[in-house]
Design a protein around this motif. Structure first.
Motif, short mmCIF file in Angstrom:
data_model
loop_
_atom_site.label_atom_id
_atom_site.label_comp_id
_atom_site.label_asym_id
_atom_site.label_seq_id
_atom_site.Cartn_x
_atom_site.Cartn_y
_atom_site.Cartn_z
N HIS C 260 0.82 -1.23 0.00
CA HIS C 260 0.00 0.00 0.00
C HIS C 260 0.85 1.27 0.00
CE1 HIS C 260 0.71 -0.61 4.31
NE2 HIS C 260 0.07 -1.76 4.23
N ILE C 261 1.64 1.40 -1.06
CA ILE C 261 2.64 2.47 -1.12
C ILE C 261 2.01 3.85 -1.19
CG2 ILE C 261 2.92 2.55 -3.64
CD1 ILE C 261 5.80 2.48 -1.06
N GLN C 262 0.77 3.92 -1.61
CA GLN C 262 0.07 5.23 -1.63
C GLN C 262 0.17 5.91 -0.28
OE1 GLN C 262 -2.83 7.59 -0.09
NE2 GLN C 262 -3.38 5.44 0.03
N PHE C 263 0.07 5.12 0.79
CA PHE C 263 0.08 5.72 2.13
C PHE C 263 1.47 6.26 2.53
CE2 PHE C 263 -3.65 2.86 2.46
CZ PHE C 263 -4.61 3.78 2.88
N TYR C 264 2.44 6.09 1.64
CA TYR C 264 3.79 6.61 1.91
C TYR C 264 4.25 7.60 0.85
CZ TYR C 264 3.91 2.53 4.88
OH TYR C 264 3.63 1.60 5.83
N SER C 265 3.34 8.03 0.01
CA SER C 265 3.76 8.88 -1.11
C SER C 265 3.32 10.32 -0.87
CB SER C 265 3.17 8.33 -2.41
OG SER C 265 3.59 6.99 -2.56
N TYR C 266 3.54 10.77 0.35
CA TYR C 266 3.06 12.08 0.74
C TYR C 266 4.20 13.08 0.86
CZ TYR C 266 -0.95 9.21 2.16
OH TYR C 266 -1.99 8.31 2.20
N GLY C 267 4.06 14.19 0.15
CA GLY C 267 4.96 15.31 0.34
C GLY C 267 4.36 16.27 1.34
N LYS C 268 5.09 17.33 1.63
CA LYS C 268 4.48 18.34 2.52
C LYS C 268 4.56 19.72 1.90
CE LYS C 268 8.46 17.70 5.57
NZ LYS C 268 8.88 17.45 6.94
N SER C 275 0.90 17.03 0.10
CA SER C 275 0.91 17.06 -1.37
C SER C 275 1.31 15.70 -1.91
CB SER C 275 1.89 18.12 -1.85
OG SER C 275 3.19 17.80 -1.37
N SER C 276 1.16 15.56 -3.20
CA SER C 276 1.51 14.30 -3.84
C SER C 276 3.01 14.19 -4.07
CB SER C 276 0.80 14.18 -5.19
OG SER C 276 1.37 13.11 -5.91
N ALA C 277 3.56 13.07 -3.66
CA ALA C 277 4.96 12.78 -4.00
C ALA C 277 5.00 11.57 -4.92
CB ALA C 277 5.76 12.54 -2.72
N ALA C 278 3.91 11.31 -5.62
CA ALA C 278 3.85 10.15 -6.51
C ALA C 278 4.98 10.19 -7.55
CB ALA C 278 2.48 10.06 -7.18
N PRO C 279 5.26 11.34 -8.17
CA PRO C 279 6.35 11.34 -9.16
C PRO C 279 7.69 10.91 -8.56
CG PRO C 279 5.01 13.32 -9.39
CD PRO C 279 4.56 12.63 -8.13
N ARG C 280 7.97 11.37 -7.35
CA ARG C 280 9.24 10.96 -6.70
C ARG C 280 9.27 9.45 -6.48
NH1 ARG C 280 10.91 13.76 -1.31
NH2 ARG C 280 12.69 12.35 -1.48
N LEU C 281 8.13 8.93 -6.06
CA LEU C 281 8.07 7.49 -5.83
C LEU C 281 8.31 6.73 -7.13
CD1 LEU C 281 7.20 5.12 -3.83
CD2 LEU C 281 5.16 5.10 -5.26
N VAL C 282 7.62 7.18 -8.18
CA VAL C 282 7.73 6.48 -9.46
C VAL C 282 9.18 6.52 -9.96
CG1 VAL C 282 6.99 6.54 -11.87
CG2 VAL C 282 5.30 6.79 -10.04
N GLU C 283 9.84 7.65 -9.77
CA GLU C 283 11.26 7.75 -10.15
C GLU C 283 12.09 6.72 -9.37
OE1 GLU C 283 12.75 9.34 -12.65
OE2 GLU C 283 10.63 9.71 -13.11
N ALA C 284 11.83 6.66 -8.06
CA ALA C 284 12.58 5.72 -7.23
C ALA C 284 12.34 4.29 -7.69
CB ALA C 284 12.19 5.89 -5.76
#
Lengths: 267, 366, 544, 302
Positions: C260-268, C275-284
């Motif tokens: 459930h990585i969505q629950f860890y893809s949070y920026g501030k 905010s969404s940190a989805a792009p950072r996650l996807v890069e990683a």
């Protein structure tokens, strides 16, 4: 128009679920069609006509005649109109009642007025356990409206009540007003043990001093209350004549719970 | 095994046939007692669904209280392992916990524990009970309730823990309660040990409130003494099977729970239930089936007279005569107890209930 | 018996197939088109889509955690019904039986329960045995248990740790290993309220990073096909993308799965600090091909959250809706259950919703980003079809986005994403990838020899409707559901990995449980005949 | 123009020009009529004109025990402002400072409280968490602990946007004493009338005003056309024998109530005939361009 009337033909052996017979649902239906409605019993299904002679027209004014304590859920969930029960009522009378009036000439079994949220239920006789309390699956008990009990009330009256007014003409069983969150209960007779146990807010008003007062209540002495005037007048408007007087001993509690509730013991 | 019909031993098949008839004729059969293993509970639930009956347990009253508590407010349960290894202040409320297991204190206070929070010595605080044989690994103190009931004792403790003053605060009992409350407030992990069968329902709520007051800053929780007769196991099985606890009816197809309405005792007394299957198979219980309707008693040999019920069917003891999944307090969950002897030849509760169900299937098909 | 599914659009990305054609099932298995044999049964599936039965890698469907939630919230199906789909077939129940039927209705044939407490494994398996229609498996939770922590504390050998992991897998009959907020749940027992990757567990001195790595390597070295299945620290906290990326980087190239990585893809970022940190996650994820994730997509509506992350759940109690909660404090992780209602009017909830979709839609490979709602934590599994629609229909997303609070479009990137995933993409994330990740080589695709688990959907423009009820569902080659109705109730298998261990560990574990708990571990060992059926457990071979 | 003459008094053919206001009513009760009156007077003190008082208010009438909600002697109070938000602030502050503080009082809605102005709803916080809410027959009351027992206060009171401020009469007389005596009679006649108050001192105002000023920032200034001392110097509305002019300003919950009150006032003045030397009764207006309510004197006496 004449009241829509349900006259019990014979005493039922198993409990009947009469919750379908409320003004909200019957408006515009003919007596003949109503007699054909399904009537859930404890373990099966009958039709309304199997048990009741249905006459009259006006669904905004229902009458039940000759009912017994097996006639469950009369007026349950009803939100409008008036219902008169000339007889006894079974369990869950007026449970989750939402509005209108419901009057019973006899007694009602367990869970009368449980989780009701509005309207007036007036029972001339006694009620069983957990009147004005929680029904299965609810988080709160009575949430509004008025529940008038002419006779005695069983245990756990008004458990976790959140709003509204209850009066008991006779005596009440143990744990009356237990875990009440808010609301007002007037006890005119005696109460059993542990009245007001776990009361958070709300008022328990006693005409007679309870035999046992929980040690977790804090005595605040005798005080004059304008509020009693208001209550007395409001009750009078509902046809309940009771002298409350001006003064009462106030005890705050239950300190085991929030401690913001009160017992008012009338002078 | 033996099967008795009206006090006379009959062939198993005839007995089961008669049992099936009895249930088929009933308007609302009640399957209760249920002092049995998980397999027995599963079969009971399956049978109840098939015949449109009700399930309840002999300890249903306590289970219902605990269920309502959970449903209205939740709970902070503590496993026995956590109680034993990590608690510092253990409050035993009432007499039931120590009556249910005389060795309880020895188990709660072993010589050695896993690492635990805080520096407090471990201590037993007994309220409304007289503990005997407190192990040397624990200190012990007692609150003598005198004339007060357990319910009022609990409420006084809760008031004191919350720091609210109250009427009897200055009495000897009040002071004793205040001392106990202070210990709780200074605890790192306080656990309340009690039986939902002994505590009144409002008291259970007050205990929960007290736990929640304490756990704002530290740890706190409740350890409930297991319901007798595998009540917790049977109840869990009911919950995972149909989503609802015992005292559930399948009469109208879908499961419907009502802790008051579907109490076996109330149903039988009121005549609403008109046939009873009473399972008492864990070696004999003090709880006897409610009387007044035709009863099929499923019990262990020697536990009941042949005439004790309309039909008496003998079965083995789960966990003795056969392997059994049962609620084990030690793991606060369901475990397996291996049968000791395989030679008893006695059927299991589930065998009997399944066989009755199969007879009913056959009837339907016919 | 030979079954022919005739003339459907067969979507089977493992075989690069997305074309109209036939699928044959014989004796419970997929077969090549047989020559010279007439099918015993033929189903005309023209106009329909034929896919392998779906596989769910992470869904809390049974066990003491789930049943605790049922006890707390029996009314969930009623409350959830107002916001979505109640749990069929019986809206009054969320018991085991209803669970199996609903999964099958949607064309799912294999589901993994991701949080089995080792001491309560028997209950999990008893519950799984009551779920009809689907095959199941369980992930066993380790890493907050005192035995493992003690091993790490005294720097036990790698082999000994592996033995303990292997013993646990066998004893609890799991398909893999789960690590939940490594060390955090134990620290909570010492009254910690936060726990980060490099924080030390009180008394044991070991860090979260060390626990995760030890478990990850043990699983890898034991050859268990499914890599360590990890629930990170700091779930749900703004800015926790840093934790997720640090944990990903700590994985060191060794396979690992993040739940459930969505629950860890949070920026501030932004005004509200969320905010969404989805792009950072996807890069990683692109940079770390050893990593797989499932998303944990939330949907608006009532649910209940269930987690072994007791530290997080304790904090979450403040947001309980309805206002009740349960926290079981037990061996290892324990469980926290907190009812929760995701609200479209809530900025935070709306951003969470968008982040989940972003992760799906920005993903490079659906072999790496798998489908899940972390049922019931993000949304009930009964609502999967609604998410499929959101992924496959950008207009539907736009309709929703317009209804969400101001600022959501700014705090996320969803509005700019035009992508609509294809049926093949969906087949990878819901079938091929989870099956492969679990080591279940015979499913998730329609190659000859694969199990006869097939779902046939009627193609409709509204994908939520299309996937809500499969037209046909075959399980092991048997037709079990037709148009959402039960044809036959079947009972599935449970997958288990059993890498083997040195029997010395049994002694150590026995001593530990005897001393610390006063019990013999055999009381919580799962017997082979737990379901009273033969061949209940099916071994998933380990790499040697 | 066709002035008329009644009992020797000229009724000028003109109209009082009045403005919409937002108005509310609360009922104050106390153990005795005296303390209800004290609370009400204090609450409506310094409430003559919205220009600088924030609100216009006054006692509408006293209430007997049988007329109040709690069976105690009471006073009914009206309060007016130009907007609902100002009325809310004024009500909260005035009840909070003048009624909550006054021994033995309670405060109730004087208009149906549904969706009305916050009364106890705000004041309850004085209770610091010890306050209790009670709902009786659909109305919510707060019981706030105070040093003499409990302050009982209804949650909300209703308000009306149909209220009117600035109904008026201008009484022109030969002598100051005569003008004052005539106005006192008029105010007395209006006092028992429902739904209105006369907010100025004793119901009478001497500083009638016009809109605007020669000074920057001064919005209103003396009504020079009615100042007897300026008669020759300005375009005066006064005959040379007029020595004093006094005004009665009326605020009401409805235009009808104001019209009735004006009619009663004129009648009371006229009934005195020429005894007091009243020359004429006029009314203040701004040419009809500013306020939507025009109370024509001829109509209100009809």
């Amino acid at each position: 128009m004449s009241a829509l009337t349900f006259e019990l033909k014979q005493a039922p052996e198993e409990p009947l679920d009469l919750s379908a017979l409320i003004p909200d649902r019957l408006a515009g239906m003919k007596a003949k069609d109503i007699a054909g409605l399904a009537l859930p019993t404890l373990a099966g299904t009958a039709s309304v006509g199997d048990y009741f002679k249905v006459t009259g027209k006006d669904a905004a004014s229902l009458r039940f005649l000759g009912t017994t304590d097996r006639c469950d859920r009369i007026g349950a969930g009803s939100s409008e109109g008036e219902i008169l029960v000339d007889g006894d009522a079974g369990a869950y009378l007026g449970a989750k009642f939402k509005g209108g009036t419901l009057e019973v000439t006899g007694n009602a079994a367990a869970y009368a007025g449980a989780a009701m949220s509005n309207g007036t239920i007036d029972i001339k006789g006694n009620v069983g356990e957990r009147a004005g309390g929680l029904t299965v699956g609810e988080v709160h008990g009575m949430r509004g409206g008025r529940l008038f009990i002419g006779g005695n009330a069983g245990p756990y009256l008004a458990e976790r009540m959140r709003r509204g007014l209850i009066t008991v003409g006779g005596d009440a069983g143990e744990y009356a007003g237990a875990r009440v969150v808010a609301g007002t209960i007037l006890f005119q007779g005696k109460v059993g043990r542990n009245a007001g146990y776990g009361l958070k807010r709300g008022s328990l008003i006693f005409k007679k001093k309870p035999k046992q007062i929980l040690p977790t209540y804090a005595d605040c002495g005798v005080i004059e209350f304008t509020y009693l005037n208001l209550l007395e007048r409001a009750l009078k408007a509902d046809g309940i004549k009771v002298r409350l007087g001006r003064e009462a001993q106030r005890l705050m509690g239950d300190m085991a719970a929030l401690g913001k509730g009160e017992m008012l013991i009338l002078r | 095994m033996a099967v008795y019909l009206d006090g006379t031993e009959v062939e198993e098949a005839d007995g089961l046939e008669r049992a099936a008839e009895l249930l088929a004729e009933a308007k609302l059969p009640v399957i209760a007692g249920l002092m049995t293993d998980i397999a027995g509970a599963q079969s009971a639930l399956a049978l109840a669904q098939k015949i449109g009956g009700v399930v309840d347990h002999a300890a249903g009253e306590g289970i219902a209280r605990a269920s309502r508590l959970m449903r209205e407010g939740g709970m902070n349960p503590v496993s026995f392992g956590e109680l034993r290894n990590r608690s510092d202040r253990v409050v035993v409320l009432g007499e039931a916990p120590l009556q249910a297991d005389p060795d309880l204190l020895t188990k709660i206070f072993p010589e050695k524990t896993l690492p635990r929070p805080g520096d407090n010595p471990r201590e037993l605080i007994a309220i409304g009970c007289k503990p005997k044989g407190v192990p040397s690994s624990a200190k012990s103190s007692k609150v003598d309730l005198g004339n007060q009931s357990l319910a009022t004792g609990i409420s006084m403790l809760a008031a004191a823990v919350a720091g609210r003053s109250f009427g009897d605060g200055e009495s000897a009992l009040g002071k004793s309660i205040a001392t106990a409350a202070k210990k709780l407030k200074d605890s790192a992990f306080a656990v309340f040990v009690y039986s939902p069968l002994e505590l009144d329902e409002p008291s259970l709520h007050v205990v929960l409130d007290m736990i929640r007051e304490l756990c704002k800053d530290t740890r706190a929780g409740g350890y409930t003494v297991a319901a007798p007769g595998n009540g917790d196991g049977v109840n869990l099985c009911s919950v995972w099977t149909c989503g609802l606890p015992v005292r559930t009816s399948f009469a109208h197809g879908k499961p419907e729970h009502d802790a008051w309405r579907y109490s076996a005792e109330r149903l039988v007394k009121s005549g609403e239930g008109d046939a009873l299957v009473w399972v008492d198979a864990l070696g004999g219980s003090d709880v006897k089936p409610p009387k007044g309707v035709p009863t099929i008693l499923i019990t262990n040999p020697g536990q009941a007279a042949p005439r004790a019920a309309k039909i008496v069917i003998e079965v083995g003891v789960p966990g003795e005569d056969h392997d059994a999944a049962l609620y084990l307090p030690e793991i606060s969950g369901i475990g397996m107890i291996a049968g000791k002897g395989k030679a008893s030849g006695l059927p299991q509760v589930s065998d009997i209930l399944d066989a009755i169900g199969a007879k009913l299937n056959a009837k339907e098909a016919a | 018996m030979l079954i022919r599914l005739k003339g459907g659009r067969v979507v089977d990305p493992v075989n690069n197939r997305d074309a109209v054609g036939d699928v044959f099932i014989d004796n419970g298995r997929i077969v090549e088109a047989p020559e010279g044999r007439q099918p015993d049964q033929t189903y005309d599936v023209s106009g329909k889509v034929v896919m392998a039965g779906a596989v769910d890698v992470h869904s809390h469907i049974g066990g003491s955690n789930v049943t605790l939630a049922r006890q707390l919230m029996p009314e969930l199906p009623y409350l959830a019904a107002s916001g979505g789909v109640a749990i069929p077939p019986n809206p009054s129940s969320w018991g085991a039986y209803a669970t199996g039927l609903r999964y099958a209705q949607m064309g799912y044939t294999t589901v993994i329960e991701p949080a089995v407490q080792p001491t309560h494994a028997i209950q999990t398996h008893l519950e799984l045995a009551q779920i009809p229609m689907i095959d199941t498996g369980g992930l066993i939770i380790l890493g907050n248990d005192d035995f493992a922590l003690r091993q790490l504390h005294r720097k036990a050998s790698k082999n000994e740790i592996e033995d303990y992991v292997a013993w646990t897998l066998q004893h609890a009959r799991g398909i893999g290993l789960k690590v939940i907020n490594a060390g955090g749940a134990e620290a909570f027992k010492f009254n910690a309220r936060t726990f980060d990757l490099d924080d030390e567990v009180p008394e044991y001195g070991t860090t979260s990073r060390q626990i995760v790595q030890a478990m990850q390597h043990a699983v890898q070295d034991l050859g268990v096909p499914h890599p360590a299945h990890v629930h990170c620290n700091n779930l749900g906290i703004a800015g926790n993308i840093d934790t997720a990326i640090a944990t990903i980087e700590a994985s060191d190239g060794v396979p690992i799965h993040f739940a459930h990585i969505q629950f860890y893809s949070y920026g501030k970022e932004g005004e509200k600090g969320f905010s969404s940190a989805a792009p950072r996650l996807v890069e990683a994820l692109k940079a770390h091909p050893n990593v797989t994730v499932d998303v944990g997509q939330p949907l608006f509506g009532q649910t209940v959250t269930i987690s072994g992350d007791v530290l997080r759940q304790f904090d979450g109690r403040k947001a309980a809706s309805p206002g009740k909660w349960a926290l079981y404090q037990g061996e290892g992780n324990g469980t926290g259950v907190v009812p929760y209602k995701y609200k479209a009017k809530s900025f935070i909830n709306a951003v969470q919703w968008a982040i989940g979709l972003e992760i799906f839609l920005l993903a490079d490979s659906y072999w790496q980003v798998l489908f899940s709602t972390d049922h019931p934590n993000g949304a009930l599994f009964t609502r999967y079809p609604e998410i499929f629609q959101l992924l496959m229909d950008k207009d539907e997303r736009a309709r929703w986005l317009d209804k969400l609070p101001e600022g959501v479009k700014e705090a996320t990137n969803l509005a700019e994403i035009e992508r609509e995933i294809t049926l093949s993409d969906l087949a990878v994330m819901t079938r091929a990838a989870p099956a492969k990740l679990l080591g279940l080589t015979d499913r998730g695709h329609l190659s000859p020899g694969a199990v006869g688990d097939v779902a046939v959907y009627t193609d409709k423009p509204n994908k939520a409707e299309m996937f809500d009820r499969a037209s046909y569902v075959f399980k092991d080659g048997k037709l079990i559901m037709r148009d959402g109705d039960v044809v036959e109730v079947t009972w599935g298998k449970v997958f288990q990995a059993d890498p083997g261990f040195d029997s010395k560990i049994e002694r150590r574990v026995k001593d530990f449980y005897g001393e610390s708990y006063g019990i013999d571990p055999k009381v919580f060992g799962v017997p082979e005949d737990i379901a009273n059926t033969e061949d209940r457990f099916q071994m998933v071979p380990c790499r040697t | 123009m066709s002035d008329i003459k009644l009992k020797g008094v000229t009724i000028v053919d003109t109209f009082a020009e009045a403005f919409p206001m937002v108005g509310t009513r609360v009922i104050i009760t106390a153990p005795t009529a005296k303390w209800a009156d004290i609370a009400a007077r204090t609450m409506t003190g310094f409430a003559t004109s919205v220009i600088a008082c924030g609100a216009e208010g006054g006692i509408e009438r006293t209430l007997s025990r049988s007329e109040t909600y709690d069976g105690r002697p009471g006073v009914s109070v009206l309060l007016f402002t130009m907007s609902q938000s100002k009325l809310q602030t004024q009500l909260r502050d005035r009840v909070g400072q003048c009624v909550l503080t006054c021994p033995g009082t309670a405060c109730f809605a004087g208009l149906p409280p549904k969706k009305g102005l916050k009364l106890g709803h705000s004041l309850r916080f004085f209770g610091d968490g010890w306050q209790m809410s009670k709902v009786l027959n659909g109305r919510r009351f707060w019981r706030v602990p105070v040093m003499d027992g409990e302050f009982v206060c209804e949650d909300r009171t209703g308000y009306t946007r149909d209220a009117v401020g600035g109904g008026n009469l201008l009484v022109v007389a030969k002598s100051h004493a005569g003008a004052l005596a005539a106005c006192e009679r008029a105010v007395k006649a209006m006092a028992p009338m429902p739904d209105i108050i006369t907010p100025f001192p004793g119901g009478i105002v001497r500083s009638g005003s016009k809109v605007g000023s020669k000074y920057k920032g001064q919005m209103a200034s003396t009504n020079d056309a009615y100042c007897p001392t300026l008669k020759g110097a300005v375009k005066s509305e006064l005959p040379m024998n007029a020595e004093a002019v006094l005004e009665i300003v009326i605020d009401g919950l409805t235009p009808e109530a104001i019209a009735k009150a004006m009619g009663a006032g004129i009648k009371a003045i006229v009934d005195g005939g020429t005894r007091d030397g009243v020359l004429r009764i006029a009314a203040g207006n701004y040419g009809g361009n500013l306020g939507p309510h025009h109370f024509h004197l001829k109509e209100v006496i009809a």
